[in-house]
Design a protein around this motif. Structure first.
Motif, PDB file in Angstrom:
ATOM      1  N   ASP A  22       0.900  -1.211  -0.050  1.00  0.00           N
ATOM      2  CA  ASP A  22      -0.082  -0.126   0.017  1.00  0.00           C
ATOM      3  C   ASP A  22       1.007   1.367  -0.169  1.00  0.00           C
ATOM      4  N   ILE A  23       0.621   2.275  -0.770  1.00  0.00           N
ATOM      5  CA  ILE A  23       1.440   3.428  -0.865  1.00  0.00           C
ATOM      6  C   ILE A  23       0.335   4.646  -0.773  1.00  0.00           C
ATOM      7  N   GLU A  24       0.646   5.698  -0.100  1.00  0.00           N
ATOM      8  CA  GLU A  24      -0.127   6.752   0.274  1.00  0.00           C
ATOM      9  C   GLU A  24       0.754   7.856  -0.173  1.00  0.00           C
ATOM     10  N   GLY A  25       0.171   8.989  -0.449  1.00  0.00           N
ATOM     11  CA  GLY A  25       0.594  10.385  -0.662  1.00  0.00           C
ATOM     12  C   GLY A  25       1.216  10.464  -1.993  1.00  0.00           C
ATOM     13  N   LYS A  26       1.696  11.716  -2.510  1.00  0.00           N
ATOM     14  CA  LYS A  26       2.361  11.867  -3.772  1.00  0.00           C
ATOM     15  C   LYS A  26       3.526  12.617  -3.565  1.00  0.00           C
ATOM     16  N   PHE A  74       4.033 -12.034   6.696  1.00  0.00           N
ATOM     17  CA  PHE A  74       5.049 -11.493   7.368  1.00  0.00           C
ATOM     18  C   PHE A  74       4.904 -10.076   6.943  1.00  0.00           C
ATOM     19  N   ARG A  75       5.002  -8.864   8.043  1.00  0.00           N
ATOM     20  CA  ARG A  75       4.614  -7.594   7.856  1.00  0.00           C
ATOM     21  C   ARG A  75       6.124  -6.790   7.933  1.00  0.00           C
ATOM     22  N   PHE A  76       6.471  -6.203   6.721  1.00  0.00           N
ATOM     23  CA  PHE A  76       7.638  -5.542   6.926  1.00  0.00           C
ATOM     24  C   PHE A  76       7.659  -4.385   7.168  1.00  0.00           C
ATOM     25  N   ILE A  77       6.618  -3.727   7.345  1.00  0.00           N
ATOM     26  CA  ILE A  77       6.514  -2.378   7.744  1.00  0.00           C
ATOM     27  C   ILE A  77       5.797  -2.594   9.155  1.00  0.00           C
ATOM     28  N   SER A  78       6.300  -2.341  10.247  1.00  0.00           N
ATOM     29  CA  SER A  78       5.825  -2.631  11.546  1.00  0.00           C
ATOM     30  C   SER A  78       4.747  -1.445  12.145  1.00  0.00           C
ATOM     31  N   ASP A  79       5.138  -0.238  11.542  1.00  0.00           N
ATOM     32  CA  ASP A  79       4.384   0.874  11.833  1.00  0.00           C
ATOM     33  C   ASP A  79       3.669   1.679  10.892  1.00  0.00           C
ATOM     34  N   PRO A  80       2.465   1.252  10.208  1.00  0.00           N
ATOM     35  CA  PRO A  80       1.718   1.766   9.104  1.00  0.00           C
ATOM     36  C   PRO A  80       1.468   3.186   9.128  1.00  0.00           C
ATOM     37  N   VAL A  81       1.331   3.802  10.339  1.00  0.00           N
ATOM     38  CA  VAL A  81       0.990   5.189  10.608  1.00  0.00           C
ATOM     39  C   VAL A  81       2.299   6.035  10.216  1.00  0.00           C
ATOM     40  N   GLN A  82       3.464   5.680  10.582  1.00  0.00           N
ATOM     41  CA  GLN A  82       4.599   6.309  10.043  1.00  0.00           C
ATOM     42  C   GLN A  82       5.121   6.345   8.675  1.00  0.00           C
ATOM     43  N   GLY A  83       4.855   4.698   8.358  1.00  0.00           N
ATOM     44  CA  GLY A  83       5.336   4.655   6.996  1.00  0.00           C
ATOM     45  C   GLY A  83       6.810   4.596   6.649  1.00  0.00           C
ATOM     46  N   VAL A  84       7.009   4.040   5.235  1.00  0.00           N
ATOM     47  CA  VAL A  84       8.262   4.019   5.135  1.00  0.00           C
ATOM     48  C   VAL A  84       8.511   4.751   3.804  1.00  0.00           C
ATOM     49  N   PRO A  85       9.592   5.588   3.632  1.00  0.00           N
ATOM     50  CA  PRO A  85       9.800   6.534   2.523  1.00  0.00           C
ATOM     51  C   PRO A  85      10.294   5.476   1.472  1.00  0.00           C
ATOM     52  N   PRO A  86      10.066   5.605   0.195  1.00  0.00           N
ATOM     53  CA  PRO A  86      10.976   4.912  -0.893  1.00  0.00           C
ATOM     54  C   PRO A  86      12.297   5.271  -1.015  1.00  0.00           C
TER      55      PRO A  86
END
Lengths: 415, 207
Positions: free
Chosen positions: B85-89, B138-150
């Motif tokens: 899932d990707i959010e934002g632009k 397996f969830r490789f992003i543990s904190d969905p609120v903060q997210g991970v930048p590409p």
């Protein structure tokens, strides 16, 4: 015990003192009690331990480890197996002959328990040292065939029926060579009593009947082969040939009834080895462990328990000798392939029976010669002892060579 | 061992004696050889995953530090076991979810072949038996609120520093008997609207 039997007779409205069948009734009660004791205590123990042993031995011979999780070296695996079998549903096929189906395991067990009566387990502790013991053994082990045939017939299944027929043909055939080897020993011992046969042999290896004469030496191997076949063991396990008959005469059995067959088969190995040890290996005697040596100590009377201690020690000696035999039987199973039915019959009627008859005649002649010239008594035993020792040595050397060829290091871990 | 000699009566006896002699000595010699059994899983000298070859296709592992969020793996997966899932632009673009359902995965390796930076890789981990199948996602992003930048790929670079293979997964894999993850309670159902009141009027019209 007697009071209990008396009470039973009184329940039948007879007076134990005057009733003419009192003695026979006592014997019957005694036999029932022994069967019960044997069935509950001894049989599951011996049969169970041999299943464990078989699994370990077969595992090592196939470069595996075998059961090693339940208890030390997986020893308690046989208890787990037994509990599992007892908890299974006891199925009787709908089209089976219910009465005979139930009777089959009982007949097998009766034959087995009855043969225990005459076996001399230790010095002075035979249940009934009858003077017809060998004849009795032959008669009683045949009851087992009836049990197997009956269970094969009553199951109403082709596999079971074929297994039962094969078993009947096999056991009846192989009883003849067994009887002939019994004859060879009985001719030398001059008695059919197993206790008498043990007493006729000495504690030293050259006094055993194995090396008494060349005829006895051959007779031992004859007995070993024929007894294997009588006990339905590989390479003669045609009645239970897994690849052809599913499981043979016990295919339709489950739960406790199946475990009765299973226990009978494994207890049979022990009985057949006890008979073999008594006939050819001096029974419960070892050098310096023999009535000749212990009788003065017991008669001395310094300690009342010596007789009991001697009984116990002689039992251990017999068990040690028998365990070697049991190991060989298991070892044979994982070495030899199963015979075809015509090969098995040919082996019995073309090889074992003629050789057995020849041995009986030769032994009788040899005993006559010994009777005339007693000084010849030591001619063969010494020589044959050396020959047997040489054969054993050659065999172990061959084994060591095979081991060296593999280039492996000896390892006894994970046993 | 010599070939069988003759087939007469005594030759048969001789042959069977000799073959039993040799056969039994061979089986006895096996009694003292080392068993070759590998006592997987708990009595091996080294864990079995450490003895596997380098290119073993075990569980998938993603290093989120070099993931470019290109979604190539998600598109290539024939059975859709990867979900991103990707959010934002633009600069505010974040990945909020990178799940791999390893219970579905058929270990074909198509995702690893198309990954531009080598972020997704097979590890030698393979023990996928679990009481709760949810634990195999397996969830490789543990904190969905903060997210991970590409990850921004620099020009001219053709190799990417990756964390040691298996080091990320070892923090994610749970023991086989772990309880399933507790999801937040479902949202309360919206109040039923007061629509049924109109129905009696319709009935009245019909009559």
């Amino acid at each position: 015990m007697q009071a209990f039997a008396d009470k039973l007779i009184q329940l039948l409205e007879h007076d134990p003192a005057t009733w003419e069948y009192t003695q026979i009734f006592y014997a019957g009660v005694m036999l029932a009690f022994i069967c019960l004791l044997f069935f509950v205590l001894v049989l599951p123990l011996f049969a169970g331990i041999s299943t464990w042993l078989e699994r370990k031995v077969s595992a090592r011979m196939q470069s595996r480890i075998g059961p090693n999780r339940a208890g030390p070296h997986g020893f308690f695996v046989w208890i787990a197996d037994g509990v599992k079998l007892f908890l299974k549903e006891d199925l009787i096929p709908a089209e089976a002959d219910h009465l005979l189906f139930r009777l089959g395991p009982h007949l097998v067990m009766v034959g087995l328990c009855a043969s225990v009566v005459v076996l001399p387990f230790a010095a002075g502790s035979t249940i009934a040292d009858m003077n017809l013991a060998l004849f009795y053994l032959m008669a009683v082990t045949s009851i087992e065939v009836v049990g197997i045939l009956v269970s094969g017939w009553a199951s109403n299944s082709k596999w079971s029926l074929l297994g039962g027929f094969r078993s009947a043909a096999q056991i009846i055939s192989y009883e003849i060579p067994v009887a002939l080897t019994f004859m060879v020993v009985a001719l030398s011992a001059g008695t059919l009593s197993l206790g008498g046969i043990v007493a006729a042999q000495g504690p030293w290896p050259w006094e055993w009947y194995l090396v008494h004469s060349p005829m006895h030496f051959v007779a031992f191997f004859l007995y070993a082969t024929a007894a294997l076949a009588e006990g339905n063991r590989t390479p003669f396990d045609l009645p239970e040939a897994e690849s052809e008959l599913v499981s043979g005469f016990n295919t339709e059995y489950s739960g406790f009834r199946f475990s009765a067959f299973f226990m009978a088969e494994f207890a049979n190995i022990w009985i057949m080895n006890i008979v073999g040890v008594v006939l050819f290996f001096g029974g419960w005697q070892l050098p310096f462990l023999n009535d000749r040596f212990t009788a003065p100590i017991i008669a001395d009377g310094a300690f009342d328990g010596w007789a009991l201690v001697w009984t116990f020690v002689s039992l251990l000696v017999l068990l040690a000798k028998v365990s070697v035999g049991v190991f060989v039987v298991l070892w044979l199973r994982w070495t030899l392939p199963r015979l075809r039915i015509d090969q098995m019959m040919a082996l019995c009627w073309k090889y074992l029976v003629p050789v057995g008859i020849l041995l009986v005649i030769l032994t009788a002649a040899w005993e006559l010669v010994l009777y005339e010239v007693p000084s010849l008594k030591w001619m063969f035993p010494g020589l044959l002892t050396l020959v047997s020792a040489g054969l054993l040595f050659a065999f172990l050397r061959q084994t060591y060579r095979n081991f060296e060829l593999s280039g492996d290091t000896p390892s006894l871990e994970n046993f | 061992m010599r070939a069988q000699v003759g087939s007469g009566y005594f030759a048969n006896i001789k042959n069977s004696t000799r073959t039993i002699w040799h056969g039994m000595s061979i089986t006895l010699s096996y009694m003292f050889r080392r068993p070759i059994t590998v006592q997987y899983p708990d009595r091996t000298e080294v864990p079995v995953r450490d003895t596997l070859p380098d290119r073993y296709r075990g569980f998938l592992e993603v290093d989120m530090d070099i993931c470019t969020a290109c979604q190539a793996c998600q598109k290539d997966c024939p059975i859709d076991c990867i979900r991103i899932d990707i959010e934002g632009k633009g600069k505010e673009r974040y990945m909020t979810r990178f799940d791999i359902d390893i219970a579905k995965c058929m270990f074909c390796g198509l995702c690893t072949e198309n990954c531009p930076t080598g972020a997704i890789q097979h590890t030698p981990e393979f023990e996928a038996s679990a009481l709760a199948m949810e634990n195999l996602t397996f969830r490789f992003i543990s904190d969905p609120v903060q997210g991970v930048p590409p990850y921004k790929v620099e020009k001219g670079v053709d190799s990417y520093q990756r964390k040691p293979l298996g080091s990320i997964l070892s923090g994610i894999i749970k023991p086989w008997d772990a309880p399933p993850p507790v999801f937040p309670d479902p949202e309360p159902e919206p109040e039923p609207e007061a629509a049924p009141e109109a129905e009696p009027a319709l009935e009245a019209d019909a009559s």
